[in-house]
Design an enzyme around this catalytic site. Structure first.
Site, PDB file in Angstrom:
ATOM      1  N   HIS A 155      -1.409  -6.822  -3.686  1.00  0.00           N
ATOM      2  CA  HIS A 155      -1.303  -8.280  -3.798  1.00  0.00           C
ATOM      3  C   HIS A 155       0.116  -8.637  -4.207  1.00  0.00           C
ATOM      4  O   HIS A 155       0.735  -7.916  -4.986  1.00  0.00           O
ATOM      5  CB  HIS A 155      -2.291  -8.807  -4.844  1.00  0.00           C
ATOM      6  CG  HIS A 155      -2.553 -10.261  -4.702  1.00  0.00           C
ATOM      7  ND1 HIS A 155      -1.733 -11.213  -5.262  1.00  0.00           N
ATOM      8  CD2 HIS A 155      -3.514 -10.932  -4.033  1.00  0.00           C
ATOM      9  CE1 HIS A 155      -2.195 -12.401  -4.952  1.00  0.00           C
ATOM     10  NE2 HIS A 155      -3.266 -12.274  -4.198  1.00  0.00           N
ATOM     11  N   ASP A 163     -10.559  -9.402  -1.489  1.00  0.00           N
ATOM     12  CA  ASP A 163     -11.213  -9.091  -0.219  1.00  0.00           C
ATOM     13  C   ASP A 163     -11.920  -7.742  -0.213  1.00  0.00           C
ATOM     14  O   ASP A 163     -12.676  -7.447   0.712  1.00  0.00           O
ATOM     15  CB  ASP A 163     -10.178  -9.106   0.922  1.00  0.00           C
ATOM     16  CG  ASP A 163      -9.668 -10.504   1.202  1.00  0.00           C
ATOM     17  OD1 ASP A 163     -10.462 -11.438   1.046  1.00  0.00           O
ATOM     18  OD2 ASP A 163      -8.487 -10.661   1.555  1.00  0.00           O
TER      19      ASP A 163
HETATM   20  N1  ACO Z   1      -1.880   0.100   1.707  1.00  0.00           N
HETATM   21  C1  ACO Z   1      -0.835   0.947   1.664  1.00  0.00           C
HETATM   22  N2  ACO Z   1       0.394   0.607   1.199  1.00  0.00           N
HETATM   23  C2  ACO Z   1       0.566  -0.637   0.780  1.00  0.00           C
HETATM   24  C3  ACO Z   1      -0.478  -1.589   0.789  1.00  0.00           C
HETATM   25  C4  ACO Z   1      -1.743  -1.188   1.275  1.00  0.00           C
HETATM   26  N3  ACO Z   1      -2.764  -2.043   1.313  1.00  0.00           N
HETATM   27  N4  ACO Z   1      -0.014  -2.752   0.309  1.00  0.00           N
HETATM   28  C5  ACO Z   1       1.262  -2.566   0.006  1.00  0.00           C
HETATM   29  N5  ACO Z   1       1.626  -1.279   0.290  1.00  0.00           N
HETATM   30  C6  ACO Z   1       2.943  -0.655   0.026  1.00  0.00           C
HETATM   31  C7  ACO Z   1       3.978  -1.076   1.068  1.00  0.00           C
HETATM   32  O1  ACO Z   1       4.038  -0.172   2.144  1.00  0.00           O
HETATM   33  C8  ACO Z   1       5.235  -1.079   0.244  1.00  0.00           C
HETATM   34  O2  ACO Z   1       5.654   0.261   0.072  1.00  0.00           O
HETATM   35  P1  ACO Z   1       7.249   0.605  -0.012  1.00  0.00           P
HETATM   36  O3  ACO Z   1       7.750  -0.087  -1.247  1.00  0.00           O
HETATM   37  O4  ACO Z   1       7.296   2.072  -0.071  1.00  0.00           O
HETATM   38  O5  ACO Z   1       7.850   0.045   1.250  1.00  0.00           O
HETATM   39  C9  ACO Z   1       4.791  -1.577  -1.139  1.00  0.00           C
HETATM   40  O6  ACO Z   1       3.409  -1.180  -1.224  1.00  0.00           O
HETATM   41  C10 ACO Z   1       4.926  -3.092  -1.327  1.00  0.00           C
HETATM   42  O7  ACO Z   1       4.221  -3.715  -0.250  1.00  0.00           O
HETATM   43  P2  ACO Z   1       4.676  -5.084   0.440  1.00  0.00           P
HETATM   44  O8  ACO Z   1       4.050  -5.145   1.788  1.00  0.00           O
HETATM   45  O9  ACO Z   1       6.157  -5.230   0.337  1.00  0.00           O
HETATM   46  O10 ACO Z   1       4.014  -6.135  -0.546  1.00  0.00           O
HETATM   47  P3  ACO Z   1       3.782  -7.667  -0.247  1.00  0.00           P
HETATM   48  O11 ACO Z   1       3.727  -8.348  -1.556  1.00  0.00           O
HETATM   49  O12 ACO Z   1       4.775  -8.166   0.751  1.00  0.00           O
HETATM   50  O13 ACO Z   1       2.356  -7.708   0.501  1.00  0.00           O
HETATM   51  C11 ACO Z   1       0.014  -7.662   0.817  1.00  0.00           C
HETATM   52  C12 ACO Z   1       1.172  -7.978  -0.154  1.00  0.00           C
HETATM   53  C13 ACO Z   1       0.252  -8.421   2.143  1.00  0.00           C
HETATM   54  C14 ACO Z   1      -1.277  -8.186   0.216  1.00  0.00           C
HETATM   55  C15 ACO Z   1      -0.060  -6.135   1.061  1.00  0.00           C
HETATM   56  O14 ACO Z   1      -0.356  -5.486  -0.154  1.00  0.00           O
HETATM   57  C16 ACO Z   1      -1.077  -5.758   2.129  1.00  0.00           C
HETATM   58  O15 ACO Z   1      -0.727  -5.728   3.323  1.00  0.00           O
HETATM   59  N6  ACO Z   1      -2.368  -5.478   1.744  1.00  0.00           N
HETATM   60  C17 ACO Z   1      -3.402  -5.191   2.716  1.00  0.00           C
HETATM   61  C18 ACO Z   1      -3.952  -6.497   3.300  1.00  0.00           C
HETATM   62  C19 ACO Z   1      -4.781  -7.266   2.304  1.00  0.00           C
HETATM   63  O16 ACO Z   1      -5.639  -6.728   1.618  1.00  0.00           O
HETATM   64  N7  ACO Z   1      -4.518  -8.576   2.264  1.00  0.00           N
HETATM   65  C20 ACO Z   1      -5.277  -9.500   1.396  1.00  0.00           C
HETATM   66  C21 ACO Z   1      -4.365  -9.995   0.294  1.00  0.00           C
HETATM   67  S1  ACO Z   1      -5.221 -10.981  -0.865  1.00  0.00           S
HETATM   68  C22 ACO Z   1      -5.515 -12.408  -0.033  1.00  0.00           C
HETATM   69  O17 ACO Z   1      -4.762 -12.924   0.729  1.00  0.00           O
HETATM   70  C23 ACO Z   1      -6.741 -12.991  -0.273  1.00  0.00           C
END
Ligand code: ACO
Length: 424
Positions: free
Chosen positions: A302, A359
């Site tokens: 998140h 979620d």
């Molecule tokens: N699985 C694996 N790795 C992940 C995940 C995940 N679910 N989420 C983040 N990471 C990793 C990224 O690869 C990144 O790694 P790095 O630093 O080595 O490059 C690091 O964690 C940071 O991730 P970002 O994508 O930069 O974080 P951001 O804040 O932009 O994205 C998000 C947040 C979109 C929720 C992301 O965690 C994600 O894609 N999660 C999966 C989708 C999801 O569950 N979305 C629902 C969110 S809650 C909502 O909207 C109700």
């Protein structure tokens, strides 16, 4: 008011700071460009406050979520969804008379104009219900044209909350080829929704109170989340003075993406895939860590929560209770818990502070309620409606509102002369 000092190319600039009611500090850069010529660059807006808002407070480090000051845990245990709608939209919890009136209004505006029923005939049965929801909400503005008068906004807010549930249920009925079930005024908001979803004309349908309670909880937990992607979209569209329906229809589209509300559908698809693939969680945790793979653990991570998501905690607790009350043994719940355990013990997830989000467990409860997977994000949208409405209203009522118009750092080609077609 304090100040922050910016040193840019040897010259110092004083920038005023603003402090929120919970002590959050913001640097006000409204005059930055006019005084320095520079802008800020914050891809994904992780550090940018787009507005001041009195609706929802989140402390992502401490796992705190409050609507209008009330902790989410207390609202989840002690209130109903319609009370929370009133709270978010009006700023205070309703007294008995106010709540009765609000519930009455929600009930009496739940029917769709008969002509709108014909719209459903135009969609293919396989059409995603989020696409149907967003276009039907946009269409509501053709029946109830916007007006900026307070009474008209109040009435359109009620209509939207009320009719969106009917639209959602009708889109489900259309997808399975059953007749539409009209709303009933003797049922609560949540019971009425269950009735429109699951009743058939051929026999009576009794709403199971366990399901009604679970639906209340789910809707409350999704009701607002400050400046998330879809709410910011609603505010962005609303800032051009587009009407409530147009702005919220855009919010539904933003919510549909798999990185936002669409994740709840993807979680169940992911858990099913892991189960069908022999249930090897470690393999999927490895894939999520592998940068060459596009796979992510859906329902994990998140932008704001870096310790735990309080909504996910509540849902995990209630998932057990709801399933046992309904006598359902869903192997996907066990699968989800195991996956969470494996991921939370893994350095990759620990270092990046990746925890289950709202979620992750919501889909397990929706499944137990009989709601099909492609309707999960629609359920999220129904829950988020009062938040979107509250933000649209806050923006509309704030005399400081300006049209949202970010800037950019241009990285394209510099000036070059046009090349005639034959010379390219
Ligand atoms: N699985 C694996 N790795 C992940 C995940 C995940 N679910 N989420 C983040 N990471 C990793 C990224 O690869 C990144 O790694 P790095 O630093 O080595 O490059 C690091 O964690 C940071 O991730 P970002 O994508 O930069 O974080 P951001 O804040 O932009 O994205 C998000 C947040 C979109 C929720 C992301 O965690 C994600 O894609 N999660 C999966 C989708 C999801 O569950 N979305 C629902 C969110 S809650 C909502 O909207 C109700």
């Amino acid at each position: 008011m304090g100040t922050a000092t910016l040193n840019l190319e040897g010259k110092e600039y004083e920038l005023p700071t603003v402090v929120g009611s919970e002590g959050e500090v913001g640097i006000d850069i409204a005059k930055l460009r006019s005084s320095t010529g520079a802008i800020t660059l914050d891809t994904g807006y992780g550090n940018t406050g787009a507005c001041e808002s009195a609706i929802t407070f989140i402390d992502g480090e401490k796992g705190i979520l409050r609507y209008r000051g009330y902790p989410i845990e207390q609202l989840a245990e002690r209130s109903t969804f319609t009370e929370v709608c009133y709270l978010l939209i009006h700023g205070e919890l309703p007294n008995r008379d106010q709540l009765d009136r609000f519930n009455h209004d929600l009930t009496y505006h739940s029917m769709l104009h008969e002509d709108m029923k014909k719209f459903f005939e135009g969609y293919p049965p396989s059409g995603h219900p989020m696409a149907i929801l967003s276009s039907m909400i946009a269409s509501l503005s053709t029946y109830y044209p916007g007006s900026s008068r307070d009474e008209a906004i109040e009435l359109n807010s009620i209509r939207l909350l009320s009719k969106a549930a009917t639209i959602a249920a009708f889109s489900y009925k259309k997808s399975i080829g059953q007749p539409f079930i009209y709303p009933r005024n003797d049922l609560s908001y949540t019971a009425n929704f269950m009735h429109m979803m699951f009743a058939v004309p051929a026999e009576p349908y009794m709403v199971n109170p366990v399901l009604e309670k679970a639906l209340n909880l789910l809707l409350i937990l999704h009701a607002d989340h400050e400046q998330n992607c879809s709410t910011s979209t609603v505010r962005m569209v609303g800032s051009s003075q587009a009407n409530l329906y147009a702005s919220i229809s855009a919010g539904v589209c933003a919510l549909s993406g798999p990185l936002h509300g669409g994740a709840n559908q993807r979680v169940i698809e992911m858990l099913t895939r892991i189960r069908d693939d022999g249930g090897d969680y470690q393999k999927y945790v490895r894939m999520a860590k592998d940068k060459s793979s596009e796979f992510r653990l859906m329902g994990f991570g998140h932008r704001v929560y870096k310790n735990f998501d309080p909504r996910a905690r509540l849902l995990k607790k209630h998932a057990d209770a709801v399933l046992s009350q309904l006598g359902i043994d869903d192997p996907l719940l066990e699968m989800a818990k195991n996956l969470e355990e494996v991921a939370l013990a893994d350095d990759f997830f620990v270092e990046r502070k990746l925890y289950p989000n709202v979620d992750f467990y919501s889909g397990i409860i929706y499944r137990a309620m009989g709601i099909p997977t492609n309707m999960f994000t629609v359920m999220f949208a129904l829950g988020r409606l009062p938040g979107w409405i509250a933000h649209w209203k806050e923006l509309h009522d704030d005399p400081k509102t300006r049209i949202n118009r970010p800037r950019q750092i241009y990285t394209g080609a510099t000036l070059r002369p046009f090349v005639a077609l034959g010379a390219r």
